[in-house]
Design an enzyme around this catalytic site. Structure first.
Site, PDB file in Angstrom:
ATOM      1  N   ASP A   1      -2.307   9.936   7.415  1.00 35.63           N
ATOM      2  CA  ASP A   1      -1.746  10.149   6.082  1.00 35.63           C
ATOM      3  C   ASP A   1      -2.544   9.409   5.019  1.00 35.63           C
ATOM      4  O   ASP A   1      -3.182   8.395   5.309  1.00 35.63           O
ATOM      5  CB  ASP A   1      -0.309   9.618   6.018  1.00 35.63           C
ATOM      6  CG  ASP A   1       0.633  10.392   6.914  1.00 35.63           C
ATOM      7  OD1 ASP A   1       0.347  11.568   7.200  1.00 35.63           O
ATOM      8  OD2 ASP A   1       1.654   9.804   7.317  1.00 35.63           O
TER       9      ASP A   1
HETATM   10  N1  URA Z   1       2.391   8.719  11.908  1.00 39.30           N
HETATM   11  C1  URA Z   1       2.614   8.653  10.594  1.00 39.30           C
HETATM   12  O1  URA Z   1       3.738   8.577  10.148  1.00 39.30           O
HETATM   13  N2  URA Z   1       1.544   8.682   9.776  1.00 39.30           N
HETATM   14  C2  URA Z   1       0.259   8.756  10.213  1.00 39.30           C
HETATM   15  O2  URA Z   1      -0.672   8.765   9.416  1.00 39.30           O
HETATM   16  C3  URA Z   1       0.060   8.822  11.584  1.00 39.30           C
HETATM   17  C4  URA Z   1       1.145   8.807  12.412  1.00 39.30           C
END
Ligand code: URA
Length: 239
Positions: free
Chosen positions: A109
């Site tokens: 993310d």
């Molecule tokens: N889980 C999440 O919530 N975000 C990420 O970037 C990777 C795994």
């Protein structure tokens, strides 16, 4: 260390001749490795290290495979280009690795930092991201307030998020300070925002998230925003 291939394959990868015609070129004494005319067809060379030439002209392999680990900072999107013109993970490597079309392997993310792999090898991306070849991923989640023992146990058993029940996660509290706890969690799938949703499902809010491992491949002390080549051991393991 670069990939090790037969000379015929190297010649084919350079685009100078097909593998089969490369055999004829070897027979004709026109191929040299590190300045010495090659006499046997089984010889192997290391891409990027050995010099292969045809009629004295050095052949370069254009489609050498690259396997990169990046320590992604928060505030970068895991795409090659962004419709909103936000910085991308490619911006962090493109000055060093000019002319190489790298792609992120899976995603992190925008607001997550840590271990991200990049490659120009589609087979590698397939192996690391396809659910059929499960590769565990480990994160450290910073959580405001805390998580109940019951909550941790529910994550350990598997928990429903959206329409899906996660497989049992490995979870341990590794630190606590100034109103936050730090939980290390290893999950076996890679659903969208999975870790954040898992903690939400047990009533906790993740305020920062870092990926530290993919399988046994670790981020270690790679500085934030920096990259390194994977070792051949790491590549073989992930493949
Ligand atoms: N889980 C999440 O919530 N975000 C990420 O970037 C990777 C795994």
């Amino acid at each position: 260390m670069g990939e090790i291939v037969r000379v015929q394959k190297y010649v084919a990868m350079s685009g100078a001749a097909s593998r089969r015609s490369a055999e004829a070129l070897i027979d004709e004494g026109r191929i040299a490795v590190n300045g010495k005319i090659l006499t046997e067809k089984g010889a192997k060379v290391e891409i990027g290290a050995d010099k292969v030439s045809l009629d004295g002209i050095e052949l370069k392999v254009k489609n050498k495979n690259y396997y990169i680990m990046l320590n992604k900072p928060v505030g970068y999107v895991t795409t090659v280009s962004d419709q909103f013109d936000r910085p991308t993970v490619i911006d962090l490597v493109k000055n060093d690795l000019k002319d190489i079309r790298l792609f992120p392997v899976g995603r992190l993310d925008y607001d997550t930092e840590g271990l991200l792999l990049l490659t120009n090898d589609g087979d590698f991306t397939y192996k690391v991201t396809h659910p059929k070849f499960i590769t565990d991923k480990t994160y450290i989640a910073k959580i405001k307030g805390g998580v109940s023992i019951n909550g941790l146990n529910r994550l350990r058993r598997g928990i429903k998020i959206d329409d899906y029940t996660t497989s049992p996660a490995e979870v341990s509290v590794i630190d606590a300070a100034e109103g936050y706890v730090y939980v290390e969690i290893t999950i076996h799938e890679g659903r969208n925002r999975q870790v954040r949703k898992m903690f939400e499902a047990v009533g906790s809010k993740v305020t920062a998230l870092q990926r530290t491992k993919i399988g046994t491949v670790e981020l270690g002390n790679l500085p934030l925003g920096r990259w390194r080549h994977l070792t051949s051991h790491e590549i073989n393991y992930l493949m």
